[in-house]
Design a protein around this motif. Structure first.
Motif, PDB file in Angstrom:
ATOM      1  N   SER A  15       0.828  -1.207   0.000  1.00  0.00           N
ATOM      2  CA  SER A  15       0.000   0.000   0.000  1.00  0.00           C
ATOM      3  C   SER A  15       0.865   1.260   0.000  1.00  0.00           C
ATOM      4  N   CYS A  16       2.042   1.202   0.620  1.00  0.00           N
ATOM      5  CA  CYS A  16       2.935   2.369   0.595  1.00  0.00           C
ATOM      6  C   CYS A  16       3.498   2.598  -0.801  1.00  0.00           C
ATOM      7  N   LEU A  17       3.870   1.522  -1.489  1.00  0.00           N
ATOM      8  CA  LEU A  17       4.362   1.665  -2.853  1.00  0.00           C
ATOM      9  C   LEU A  17       3.233   2.131  -3.777  1.00  0.00           C
ATOM     10  N   ALA A  18       2.024   1.642  -3.547  1.00  0.00           N
ATOM     11  CA  ALA A  18       0.874   2.087  -4.337  1.00  0.00           C
ATOM     12  C   ALA A  18       0.654   3.584  -4.157  1.00  0.00           C
ATOM     13  N   LEU A  19       0.765   4.077  -2.923  1.00  0.00           N
ATOM     14  CA  LEU A  19       0.614   5.507  -2.660  1.00  0.00           C
ATOM     15  C   LEU A  19       1.694   6.300  -3.385  1.00  0.00           C
ATOM     16  N   TYR A  20       2.918   5.821  -3.317  1.00  0.00           N
ATOM     17  CA  TYR A  20       4.032   6.479  -3.996  1.00  0.00           C
ATOM     18  C   TYR A  20       3.763   6.585  -5.499  1.00  0.00           C
ATOM     19  N   LYS A  21       3.310   5.493  -6.093  1.00  0.00           N
ATOM     20  CA  LYS A  21       3.058   5.489  -7.537  1.00  0.00           C
ATOM     21  C   LYS A  21       1.893   6.416  -7.898  1.00  0.00           C
ATOM     22  N   LEU A  22       0.864   6.442  -7.080  1.00  0.00           N
ATOM     23  CA  LEU A  22      -0.255   7.351  -7.325  1.00  0.00           C
ATOM     24  C   LEU A  22       0.217   8.802  -7.278  1.00  0.00           C
ATOM     25  N   GLN A  23       1.076   9.101  -6.310  1.00  0.00           N
ATOM     26  CA  GLN A  23       1.602  10.462  -6.212  1.00  0.00           C
ATOM     27  C   GLN A  23       2.466  10.808  -7.416  1.00  0.00           C
ATOM     28  N   GLN A  24       3.213   9.842  -7.928  1.00  0.00           N
ATOM     29  CA  GLN A  24       4.029  10.068  -9.119  1.00  0.00           C
ATOM     30  C   GLN A  24       3.158  10.329 -10.348  1.00  0.00           C
ATOM     31  N   GLN A  25       1.940   9.781 -10.331  1.00  0.00           N
ATOM     32  CA  GLN A  25       1.001   9.968 -11.446  1.00  0.00           C
ATOM     33  C   GLN A  25       0.147  11.223 -11.256  1.00  0.00           C
ATOM     34  N   ASN A  26       0.456  11.990 -10.199  1.00  0.00           N
ATOM     35  CA  ASN A  26      -0.285  13.220  -9.881  1.00  0.00           C
ATOM     36  C   ASN A  26      -1.751  12.988  -9.537  1.00  0.00           C
ATOM     37  N   SER A  27      -2.066  11.785  -9.057  1.00  0.00           N
ATOM     38  CA  SER A  27      -3.394  11.552  -8.488  1.00  0.00           C
ATOM     39  C   SER A  27      -3.412  12.161  -7.086  1.00  0.00           C
ATOM     40  N   LYS A  28      -4.563  12.654  -6.670  1.00  0.00           N
ATOM     41  CA  LYS A  28      -4.678  13.218  -5.327  1.00  0.00           C
ATOM     42  C   LYS A  28      -5.286  12.180  -4.404  1.00  0.00           C
ATOM     43  N   VAL A  29      -4.470  11.648  -3.507  1.00  0.00           N
ATOM     44  CA  VAL A  29      -4.976  10.692  -2.515  1.00  0.00           C
ATOM     45  C   VAL A  29      -5.490  11.515  -1.336  1.00  0.00           C
ATOM     46  N   SER A  30      -6.813  11.610  -1.253  1.00  0.00           N
ATOM     47  CA  SER A  30      -7.455  12.474  -0.263  1.00  0.00           C
ATOM     48  C   SER A  30      -7.623  11.799   1.084  1.00  0.00           C
ATOM     49  N   CYS A  31      -7.639  10.460   1.071  1.00  0.00           N
ATOM     50  CA  CYS A  31      -7.927   9.718   2.302  1.00  0.00           C
ATOM     51  C   CYS A  31      -7.390   8.303   2.177  1.00  0.00           C
ATOM     52  N   LEU A  32      -7.016   7.731   3.308  1.00  0.00           N
ATOM     53  CA  LEU A  32      -6.660   6.320   3.401  1.00  0.00           C
ATOM     54  C   LEU A  32      -7.802   5.599   4.102  1.00  0.00           C
ATOM     55  N   ILE A  33      -8.068   4.365   3.711  1.00  0.00           N
ATOM     56  CA  ILE A  33      -9.059   3.560   4.428  1.00  0.00           C
ATOM     57  C   ILE A  33      -8.389   2.277   4.905  1.00  0.00           C
ATOM     58  N   THR A  34      -8.490   2.032   6.195  1.00  0.00           N
ATOM     59  CA  THR A  34      -7.884   0.852   6.807  1.00  0.00           C
ATOM     60  C   THR A  34      -8.968   0.044   7.502  1.00  0.00           C
ATOM     61  N   THR A  35      -9.032  -1.238   7.177  1.00  0.00           N
ATOM     62  CA  THR A  35     -10.046  -2.120   7.770  1.00  0.00           C
ATOM     63  C   THR A  35      -9.509  -2.735   9.052  1.00  0.00           C
ATOM     64  N   ILE A  36     -10.324  -2.682  10.091  1.00  0.00           N
ATOM     65  CA  ILE A  36      -9.938  -3.284  11.377  1.00  0.00           C
ATOM     66  C   ILE A  36     -11.082  -4.152  11.896  1.00  0.00           C
ATOM     67  N   TRP A  37     -10.717  -5.204  12.597  1.00  0.00           N
ATOM     68  CA  TRP A  37     -11.718  -6.093  13.192  1.00  0.00           C
ATOM     69  C   TRP A  37     -12.381  -5.408  14.383  1.00  0.00           C
ATOM     70  N   LYS A  38     -13.687  -5.523  14.468  1.00  0.00           N
ATOM     71  CA  LYS A  38     -14.429  -4.884  15.567  1.00  0.00           C
ATOM     72  C   LYS A  38     -13.934  -5.358  16.928  1.00  0.00           C
ATOM     73  N   GLN A  39     -13.727  -6.659  17.055  1.00  0.00           N
ATOM     74  CA  GLN A  39     -13.388  -7.204  18.371  1.00  0.00           C
ATOM     75  C   GLN A  39     -11.965  -6.871  18.805  1.00  0.00           C
ATOM     76  N   SER A  40     -10.996  -7.148  17.939  1.00  0.00           N
ATOM     77  CA  SER A  40      -9.594  -6.986  18.346  1.00  0.00           C
ATOM     78  C   SER A  40      -9.081  -5.565  18.163  1.00  0.00           C
ATOM     79  N   GLN A  41      -9.762  -4.778  17.297  1.00  0.00           N
ATOM     80  CA  GLN A  41      -9.307  -3.424  16.959  1.00  0.00           C
ATOM     81  C   GLN A  41      -7.929  -3.441  16.299  1.00  0.00           C
TER      82      GLN A  41
END
Length: 197
Positions: A15-41
């Motif tokens: 995901s970090c390399l994906a972000l880097y490549k998106l930034q190189q393509q001048n895409s604007k990454v406005s937000c990150l979404i991270t999935t977490i388990w309700k129970q364990s957090q």
């Protein structure tokens, strides 16, 4: 037109390399979404503490949205959360760090379609080319450590190893994907070109 993107973010090398490549393509990454388990957090992908992801996002300078979920409602929760983020950040796309597994891509494209977004795969390549991606992670300056391994595929003592040239050499001696695309290992990135500090 600049793409307005939310990135599915685990805090690992993909995901970090994906972000880097998106930034190189001048895409604007406005937000990150991270999935977490309700129970364990903890994160769905890596069993990482949400505080660690929050620290990474703060250092990157992009807000992170934590999506709490469980196995039964995962897809439904993802679509609902994307719809909320679409309104909040005016996004038109969601990016994933998947590399070559068709099933993963099909799922992501379906989720994106249900949320009215375009699905982006900045790392997508042929399975035979994944070693080049692993080399790129190091060459562009990312620093990462192994935080989890599938003990049926890799030695448990590899936990704690750094992603470096010796790791690239050793992983190629194993009958696994060098990028760990099937969950052979997971990483946490702590430095690199996407970070402010």
């Amino acid at each position: 037109m600049t793409k307005q993107v939310v990135l599915s973010f685990s805090g690992g090398k993909d995901s970090c390399l994906a972000l880097y490549k998106l930034q190189q393509q001048n895409s604007k990454v406005s937000c990150l979404i991270t999935t977490i388990w309700k129970q364990s957090q903890e994160t769905v992908a890596h069993d990482e503490k949400r505080e660690k992801i929050a620290e990474q996002a703060d250092n990157i300078g992009i807000p992170v949205h934590f999506m709490e979920t469980d196995f039964e409602t995962y897809t439904e929760d993802f679509v609902t959360n994307l719809e909320e983020l679409k309104g909040q950040y005016n996004i038109d796309s969601i990016a994933f760090g998947d590399i070559y597994l068709d099933g993963h891509r099909e799922w992501g494209e379906q989720v994106a379609e249900h949320a009215g977004l375009e699905a982006l795969y900045p790392l997508w390549t042929k399975q035979a080319s994944v070693i080049d991606l692993l080399q790129e992670v190091i060459d562009v300056g990312f620093k990462a450590k192994i935080i989890k391994v599938d003990k049926t595929k890799l030695p448990e003592e590899w936990v704690g190893r750094s992603l470096d040239e010796s790791f690239i050499h050793d992983i190629q001696q194993k009958d696994v994907c060098p990028m760990g695309e099937s969950g052979e290992y997971h990483t946490a990135v702590y430095d690199g070109p996407i970070f402010k500090n």
